[in-house]
Design a protein around this motif. Structure first.
Motif, PDB file in Angstrom:
ATOM      1  N   LEU A 101      37.098  31.334  21.330  1.00 60.80           N
ATOM      2  CA  LEU A 101      37.729  32.731  21.885  1.00 60.80           C
ATOM      3  C   LEU A 101      38.850  32.411  22.687  1.00 60.80           C
ATOM      4  CD1 LEU A 101      37.608  35.772  21.355  1.00 60.80           C
ATOM      5  CD2 LEU A 101      35.777  35.874  23.005  1.00 60.80           C
ATOM      6  N   ILE A 102      40.045  32.790  22.715  1.00 62.26           N
ATOM      7  CA  ILE A 102      41.211  32.543  23.549  1.00 62.26           C
ATOM      8  C   ILE A 102      41.983  33.661  23.797  1.00 62.26           C
ATOM      9  CG2 ILE A 102      41.606  30.089  22.773  1.00 62.26           C
ATOM     10  CD1 ILE A 102      43.982  31.028  21.261  1.00 62.26           C
ATOM     11  N   ARG A 133      52.467  31.186  36.311  1.00 61.04           N
ATOM     12  CA  ARG A 133      52.087  31.270  37.851  1.00 61.04           C
ATOM     13  C   ARG A 133      52.832  32.741  38.283  1.00 61.04           C
ATOM     14  NH1 ARG A 133      52.762  25.002  39.572  1.00 61.04           N
ATOM     15  NH2 ARG A 133      51.184  24.125  38.230  1.00 61.04           N
ATOM     16  N   GLU A 134      52.183  33.635  38.087  1.00 66.00           N
ATOM     17  CA  GLU A 134      52.675  34.900  38.302  1.00 66.00           C
ATOM     18  C   GLU A 134      52.032  35.498  39.595  1.00 66.00           C
ATOM     19  OE1 GLU A 134      54.203  35.677  33.975  1.00 66.00           O
ATOM     20  OE2 GLU A 134      52.593  37.141  34.623  1.00 66.00           O
ATOM     21  N   VAL A 135      51.024  35.068  39.870  1.00 64.54           N
ATOM     22  CA  VAL A 135      50.305  35.955  40.890  1.00 64.54           C
ATOM     23  C   VAL A 135      50.424  35.243  42.275  1.00 64.54           C
ATOM     24  CG1 VAL A 135      47.699  36.471  41.845  1.00 64.54           C
ATOM     25  CG2 VAL A 135      48.204  36.277  39.300  1.00 64.54           C
ATOM     26  N   ASP A 136      50.750  36.071  43.555  1.00 67.10           N
ATOM     27  CA  ASP A 136      50.831  35.542  44.728  1.00 67.10           C
ATOM     28  C   ASP A 136      50.171  36.640  45.463  1.00 67.10           C
ATOM     29  OD1 ASP A 136      52.652  37.756  44.769  1.00 67.10           O
ATOM     30  OD2 ASP A 136      54.428  36.582  44.509  1.00 67.10           O
ATOM     31  N   GLY A 137      50.661  36.557  46.957  1.00 67.15           N
ATOM     32  CA  GLY A 137      49.744  37.353  47.939  1.00 67.15           C
ATOM     33  C   GLY A 137      50.341  38.791  47.839  1.00 67.15           C
ATOM     34  N   ALA A 151      50.223  40.896  36.495  1.00 65.42           N
ATOM     35  CA  ALA A 151      50.767  39.630  36.435  1.00 65.42           C
ATOM     36  C   ALA A 151      49.637  39.272  35.451  1.00 65.42           C
ATOM     37  CB  ALA A 151      50.529  38.930  37.858  1.00 65.42           C
ATOM     38  N   ARG A 152      50.169  38.072  34.643  1.00 71.98           N
ATOM     39  CA  ARG A 152      49.193  37.399  33.739  1.00 71.98           C
ATOM     40  C   ARG A 152      48.480  36.152  34.531  1.00 71.98           C
ATOM     41  NH1 ARG A 152      53.234  35.186  29.414  1.00 71.98           N
ATOM     42  NH2 ARG A 152      54.490  34.890  31.319  1.00 71.98           N
ATOM     43  N   ASP A 153      46.953  36.869  35.174  1.00 75.62           N
ATOM     44  CA  ASP A 153      46.298  35.869  35.650  1.00 75.62           C
ATOM     45  C   ASP A 153      45.317  35.310  34.723  1.00 75.62           C
ATOM     46  OD1 ASP A 153      44.471  34.608  37.268  1.00 75.62           O
ATOM     47  OD2 ASP A 153      44.485  36.143  38.757  1.00 75.62           O
ATOM     48  N   VAL A 154      45.501  34.173  34.089  1.00 66.65           N
ATOM     49  CA  VAL A 154      44.916  33.461  33.192  1.00 66.65           C
ATOM     50  C   VAL A 154      43.187  33.545  33.370  1.00 66.65           C
ATOM     51  CG1 VAL A 154      44.569  31.464  31.511  1.00 66.65           C
ATOM     52  CG2 VAL A 154      46.569  32.665  32.053  1.00 66.65           C
ATOM     53  N   ASP A 155      42.983  32.885  34.599  1.00 67.04           N
ATOM     54  CA  ASP A 155      41.582  32.954  34.801  1.00 67.04           C
ATOM     55  C   ASP A 155      40.880  34.272  35.030  1.00 67.04           C
ATOM     56  OD1 ASP A 155      41.609  30.092  35.140  1.00 67.04           O
ATOM     57  OD2 ASP A 155      42.145  29.850  37.236  1.00 67.04           O
ATOM     58  N   ALA A 156      41.379  35.107  35.689  1.00 70.14           N
ATOM     59  CA  ALA A 156      40.910  36.589  35.875  1.00 70.14           C
ATOM     60  C   ALA A 156      40.873  37.104  34.498  1.00 70.14           C
ATOM     61  CB  ALA A 156      41.804  37.164  36.827  1.00 70.14           C
ATOM     62  N   ALA A 158      40.761  35.933  31.617  1.00 71.53           N
ATOM     63  CA  ALA A 158      39.472  35.020  30.699  1.00 71.53           C
ATOM     64  C   ALA A 158      38.245  35.589  30.970  1.00 71.53           C
ATOM     65  CB  ALA A 158      39.963  33.610  30.853  1.00 71.53           C
ATOM     66  N   GLU A 159      38.177  35.715  32.458  1.00 68.64           N
ATOM     67  CA  GLU A 159      36.749  35.934  32.907  1.00 68.64           C
ATOM     68  C   GLU A 159      36.393  37.428  32.560  1.00 68.64           C
ATOM     69  OE1 GLU A 159      34.253  36.587  37.014  1.00 68.64           O
ATOM     70  OE2 GLU A 159      36.040  35.682  36.853  1.00 68.64           O
ATOM     71  N   ALA A 160      37.549  38.468  32.473  1.00 66.47           N
ATOM     72  CA  ALA A 160      37.279  39.889  32.044  1.00 66.47           C
ATOM     73  C   ALA A 160      36.917  39.890  30.475  1.00 66.47           C
ATOM     74  CB  ALA A 160      38.523  40.593  32.483  1.00 66.47           C
ATOM     75  N   LEU A 161      37.596  39.034  29.634  1.00 67.97           N
ATOM     76  CA  LEU A 161      37.138  39.320  28.410  1.00 67.97           C
ATOM     77  C   LEU A 161      36.401  38.116  27.683  1.00 67.97           C
ATOM     78  CD1 LEU A 161      41.070  39.945  27.168  1.00 67.97           C
ATOM     79  CD2 LEU A 161      39.221  41.672  27.413  1.00 67.97           C
ATOM     80  N   GLY A 162      35.793  37.531  28.647  1.00 66.75           N
ATOM     81  CA  GLY A 162      34.754  36.607  28.065  1.00 66.75           C
ATOM     82  C   GLY A 162      35.576  35.207  27.218  1.00 66.75           C
ATOM     83  N   THR A 163      36.761  35.044  27.393  1.00 64.97           N
ATOM     84  CA  THR A 163      37.461  33.953  26.547  1.00 64.97           C
ATOM     85  C   THR A 163      37.437  32.428  27.605  1.00 64.97           C
ATOM     86  OG1 THR A 163      39.711  34.319  27.483  1.00 64.97           O
ATOM     87  CG2 THR A 163      38.691  35.807  25.613  1.00 64.97           C
ATOM     88  N   GLU A 164      37.974  31.426  26.741  1.00 65.33           N
ATOM     89  CA  GLU A 164      38.311  30.468  27.406  1.00 65.33           C
ATOM     90  C   GLU A 164      39.551  30.550  28.158  1.00 65.33           C
ATOM     91  OE1 GLU A 164      39.251  26.956  25.135  1.00 65.33           O
ATOM     92  OE2 GLU A 164      38.009  27.755  23.521  1.00 65.33           O
ATOM     93  N   PRO A 165      39.830  30.005  29.658  1.00 67.14           N
ATOM     94  CA  PRO A 165      40.845  30.290  30.214  1.00 67.14           C
ATOM     95  C   PRO A 165      42.153  29.570  29.662  1.00 67.14           C
ATOM     96  CG  PRO A 165      39.675  28.473  31.145  1.00 67.14           C
ATOM     97  CD  PRO A 165      38.879  29.007  29.953  1.00 67.14           C
ATOM     98  N   LEU A 166      42.676  30.085  28.342  1.00 62.84           N
ATOM     99  CA  LEU A 166      43.690  29.570  27.557  1.00 62.84           C
ATOM    100  C   LEU A 166      44.587  30.604  27.057  1.00 62.84           C
ATOM    101  CD1 LEU A 166      44.896  26.795  26.501  1.00 62.84           C
ATOM    102  CD2 LEU A 166      43.210  27.053  24.509  1.00 62.84           C
ATOM    103  N   LEU A 167      45.876  30.698  27.160  1.00 65.13           N
ATOM    104  CA  LEU A 167      46.657  31.653  26.971  1.00 65.13           C
ATOM    105  C   LEU A 167      47.767  31.148  25.813  1.00 65.13           C
ATOM    106  CD1 LEU A 167      47.684  34.439  27.130  1.00 65.13           C
ATOM    107  CD2 LEU A 167      49.485  33.667  28.853  1.00 65.13           C
TER     108      LEU A 167
END
Length: 226
Positions: A101-102, A133-137, A151-156, A158-167
């Motif tokens: 699941l990605i 790398r679209e996320v900043d302060g 922004a495309r925050d891959v880790d966040a 992936a956590e929200a959708l329960g997938t691998e941190p892979l885009l």
């Protein structure tokens, strides 16, 4: 005489510094162009199977082809496209035929169609792996109530959708009559302003020399008049 020598040293020294900065930017331009050319060649290479343990450094931009199922729960990332206006990148959970699941960046959906049904079901996707790398302060927190991310925050995601941190950013899909248009990975988004910087430094060097010469020529004339 001493004053004129001092002004000459300042003039030549300042110009030398500005010229050195211009040359450095030309060198940086060559370096950046080589990087972009390498990325372009990686993007356009023949697609391969999804790696088992992809690495963000070595596998970024890797072309990949997968088959599987787009699952419900797509996230919307607020973006804007020329001639189309505001809209959203559709980031959907995608289950491959191998059971992984990605995240799949399916492309652009115009604002007016945000509430329409996102693509769901069997699909083939060819695209490129990316860790943007679209996320900043200054990036706002996602508005989960309205399903709007900024922004495309891959880790966040992936956590929200329960997938691998892979885009996987889609270049082509098998989705027929879909309102979502792929937004392929493009090196045009990589900043490369070194040529403009070099021209600026060289122009300043020429201006510095012209002003120094004018000042040196003006002093003897002013002295003669006195």
């Amino acid at each position: 005489m001493r004053r004129s020598l001092f002004l000459l040293i300042i003039g030549l020294g300042g110009a030398a510094i500005l010229l050195a900065l211009g040359i450095w930017q030309v060198q940086r331009l060559g370096w950046k162009q080589a990087i972009i050319a390498d990325i372009d060649s990686r993007i356009a290479a023949a697609p391969v199977a999804l790696p088992t343990n992809p690495d963000p450094e070595t596998d970024s931009y890797l072309p990949v082809a997968v088959s599987g199922q787009i699952e419900p729960g797509a996230l919307h990332v607020l973006v804007s496209q020329k001639q189309l206006g505001a809209g959203y990148r559709v980031i959907a959970p995608f289950r491959t035929d191998e059971g992984r699941l990605i995240l799949a960046d399916l492309g652009f959906l115009i604002d007016e169609q945000k509430d329409s049904a996102a693509p769901i079901g069997p699909a083939d996707i060819t695209g490129n792996l990316q860790w943007p790398r679209e996320v900043d302060g200054f990036t706002p927190e996602p508005d989960t109530a309205r399903n709007i991310w900024f922004a495309r925050d891959v880790d966040a995601m992936a956590e929200a959708l329960g997938t691998e941190p892979l885009l996987l950013v889609a270049r082509e899909t098998s989705l027929a009559d879909s309102p979502v248009t792929p937004l392929p990975v493009d090196t045009a988004a990589i900043p490369n302003d070194h040529l403009q910087y070099a021209i600026t430094w060289f122009s300043l060097a020429a201006l510095w020399l012209a002003m120094s010469l004018a000042f040196l020529r003006r002093r003897p004339a002013a002295k003669a008049e006195s």
